[in-house]
Write an enzyme that holds these catalytic residues in place. Structure first.
Site, PDB file in Angstrom:
ATOM      1  N   GLY A  50      29.179  27.983  38.240  1.00 28.12           N
ATOM      2  CA  GLY A  50      29.868  28.040  39.036  1.00 28.12           C
ATOM      3  C   GLY A  50      30.813  25.984  37.957  1.00 28.12           C
ATOM      4  O   GLY A  50      31.951  27.142  36.807  1.00 28.12           O
ATOM      5  N   ARG A  81      35.099  35.761  26.014  1.00 27.66           N
ATOM      6  CA  ARG A  81      33.754  36.438  26.757  1.00 27.66           C
ATOM      7  C   ARG A  81      33.571  37.457  25.245  1.00 27.66           C
ATOM      8  O   ARG A  81      32.903  38.059  25.252  1.00 27.66           O
ATOM      9  CB  ARG A  81      34.287  36.685  27.981  1.00 27.66           C
ATOM     10  N   GLY A 104      27.132  33.637  38.510  1.00 31.54           N
ATOM     11  CA  GLY A 104      26.709  34.759  40.012  1.00 31.54           C
ATOM     12  C   GLY A 104      25.638  34.405  39.054  1.00 31.54           C
ATOM     13  O   GLY A 104      24.189  34.533  40.124  1.00 31.54           O
ATOM     14  N   LYS A 117      28.052  22.111  48.236  1.00 32.24           N
ATOM     15  CA  LYS A 117      27.931  22.789  49.276  1.00 32.24           C
ATOM     16  C   LYS A 117      26.438  22.477  49.752  1.00 32.24           C
ATOM     17  O   LYS A 117      26.107  23.511  48.071  1.00 32.24           O
ATOM     18  CB  LYS A 117      28.398  23.567  50.828  1.00 32.24           C
TER      19      LYS A 117
HETATM   20  P1  AMP Z   1      29.821  23.872  43.568  1.00 34.55           P
HETATM   21  O1  AMP Z   1      31.326  25.051  43.444  1.00 34.55           O
HETATM   22  O2  AMP Z   1      29.401  23.932  45.028  1.00 34.55           O
HETATM   23  O3  AMP Z   1      29.141  23.497  42.548  1.00 34.55           O
HETATM   24  O4  AMP Z   1      30.677  22.130  43.808  1.00 34.55           O
HETATM   25  C1  AMP Z   1      31.871  22.078  43.427  1.00 34.55           C
HETATM   26  C2  AMP Z   1      32.745  21.205  43.157  1.00 34.55           C
HETATM   27  O5  AMP Z   1      32.474  20.272  44.005  1.00 34.55           O
HETATM   28  C3  AMP Z   1      33.909  20.940  42.383  1.00 34.55           C
HETATM   29  O6  AMP Z   1      34.892  21.022  42.662  1.00 34.55           O
HETATM   30  C4  AMP Z   1      33.980  19.189  43.061  1.00 34.55           C
HETATM   31  O7  AMP Z   1      34.576  18.622  43.039  1.00 34.55           O
HETATM   32  C5  AMP Z   1      33.060  19.492  44.446  1.00 34.55           C
HETATM   33  N1  AMP Z   1      32.443  17.490  44.607  1.00 34.55           N
HETATM   34  C6  AMP Z   1      31.294  17.750  44.135  1.00 34.55           C
HETATM   35  N2  AMP Z   1      31.331  16.397  44.561  1.00 34.55           N
HETATM   36  C7  AMP Z   1      31.437  15.826  45.834  1.00 34.55           C
HETATM   37  C8  AMP Z   1      32.458  14.946  46.682  1.00 34.55           C
HETATM   38  N3  AMP Z   1      31.364  13.897  46.674  1.00 34.55           N
HETATM   39  N4  AMP Z   1      32.731  15.208  47.513  1.00 34.55           N
HETATM   40  C9  AMP Z   1      33.889  16.060  47.770  1.00 34.55           C
HETATM   41  N5  AMP Z   1      33.498  17.191  46.976  1.00 34.55           N
HETATM   42  C10 AMP Z   1      33.072  17.374  45.929  1.00 34.55           C
END
Ligand code: AMP
Length: 399
Positions: free
Chosen positions: A356, A38, A379, A199
């Site tokens: 993320g 950073r 963010g 999610k």
């Molecule tokens: P995000 O912070 O929403 O971008 O989510 C990232 C996380 O989603 C990572 O830790 C991945 O391991 C998880 N992830 C991605 N695909 C899957 C899946 N099919 N089942 C469970 N976790 C997942």
């Protein structure tokens, strides 16, 4: 001409006091700075201002002290790294306003650097308080914001101050704004977005905005499971959000209305355990057993995604396509990231990624350095992808 005022618009700043908002949230343990990425990002701005003989006064927050002094969140340990990386002496003032800050600034040589203590030690920072912003602004002649990562917050050191002083985007902010403009503001079409991660619930606004702007939206990772389930696919024990089936259907309807292709997995890597090296198999979507979880896209899915990347002039990427932290469920993410990196290197693709876990996923694939731009802003990057105006950016717009 850029839509924002940048350092290119500065005249003679020799001897001027320039307040520079930076992101100094580096990891510190036992008083020692770990990863200095950073700080490195703001070096072009600091070096340019110093070479022009400005007095450089750094404004930054550190952690979440919630408006009270907390020695564990002091910026003092960061000063030595600023000095080392800029190759210039750097001083520290134990308050970011008032007599302490003013007398430290009075002792600052032209071209010198002063780090002011954590702005969030004062409650007025996060409440964007006018009186606090007046006190900050009184310390400088010019304001430069080089902290895109803090620009989604209307705080005194990112927003109110910029309405009180001539305000400019620093070099890191400038590069980020140009990359974002090239990705969604005024991109070369076709634009393909890849959105993965855990999610749907955390990405509803993002999906709704992208659908209006891109030609194709690839949905992967855990969030694809919610879309698949909404289409009637049995996803077994997979991570998915049954409550969001209706939202997923609405997004698909909206996509059809805006002529945006939605690309969902056609095959999947499934396992009974969510752990590294778990026994797994690749199946078509009608073959997921009730006790299995979808943990990654299969080879057919990856080939389809890569074909969309081949057709794209611009790629915007957020989120992994599977549980990439636990091999072998990293394969779809790695293959697509590497493919995008190759297309970018070949000059065929402009690729912008961020938010993320995306940076970690691309680095895991060894692809991060070859993307056109990888945002570490978290963010702020996501809010920009959601189409929200960022207060700290809006105040830098040309009148
Ligand atoms: P995000 O912070 O929403 O971008 O989510 C990232 C996380 O989603 C990572 O830790 C991945 O391991 C998880 N992830 C991605 N695909 C899957 C899946 N099919 N089942 C469970 N976790 C997942």
């Amino acid at each position: 001409m850029a839509a924002f005022k940048t350092l290119d618009d500065l005249g003679d700043i020799s001897g001027k006091r320039v307040l520079v908002r930076v992101d100094l949230n580096v990891p510190v343990s036992d008083g020692k700075v770990g990863d200095t990425t950073r700080i490195e990002r703001v070096l072009p701005t600091l070096n340019e201002l110093s070479n022009k003989r400005a007095k450089i006064i750094l404004l930054a927050h550190f952690g979440r002290p919630k408006g009270a002094v907390n020695p564990a969140m002091s910026l003092e340990p960061v000063v030595a790294s600023v000095a080392e990386l800029t190759g210039r002496p750097a001083a520290f003032a134990s308050d970011c306003i008032g007599e302490t800050a003013a007398s430290a600034i009075a002792g600052l040589a032209d071209g010198g650097i002063l780090v002011l203590e954590n702005t969030r030690f004062h409650p007025g920072e996060e409440s964007n308080d006018d009186a606090f912003a007046d006190q900050l602004a009184a310390l400088g002649d010019i304001y430069v914001n080089d902290a895109f990562s803090a620009a989604h917050r209307a705080h005194a050191s990112t927003e109110a101050i910029a309405r009180r002083l001539p305000a400019y985007a620093g070099r890191a902010m400038h590069a980020e704004l140009e990359a974002l403009e090239a990705a969604l503001g005024n991109p070369k079409h076709p634009v393909v977005a890849v959105v993965g991660g855990a999610k749907v619930s955390s990405k509803i606004d993002l999906l709704a905005n992208l659908i209006e702007k891109v030609d194709a939206l690839v949905i992967g990772g855990g969030m694809a499971n919610t879309f698949l389930a909404a289409r009637g696919v049995r996803v077994g024990k997979s991570l998915y959000e049954p409550d969001l089936a209706e939202t997923a259907r609405q997004i698909m309807t909206q996509a059809a209305a805006s002529n945006t292709a939605i690309i969902l997995p056609t095959d999947a890597v499934v396992a009974k355990a969510f752990e590294a090296g778990a026994e797994n198999r690749t199946v078509t979507l009608d073959q997921v057993a009730d006790d299995e979880m979808i943990l990654d896209g299969g080879e057919k899915t990856t080939a389809i995604i890569n074909a969309w990347i081949d057709d794209a002039a611009t790629l915007v990427w957020n989120g992994p396509l599977g549980a990439f932290e636990i091999p072998p469920f990293d394969r779809a993410t790695v293959a697509a990231a590497q493919h995008a990196a190759e297309r970018t290197k070949a000059g065929k693709l402009k690729s912008i990624a961020g938010g993320g876990d995306t940076v970690a996923a691309l680095n895991h694939a060894g692809a991060g350095d070859d993307f056109s731009y990888v945002s570490t802003a978290g963010g702020a990057f996501l809010e920009w992808m959601e189409g929200k105006p960022l207060p700290g950016v809006e105040v830098l717009r040309r009148g």
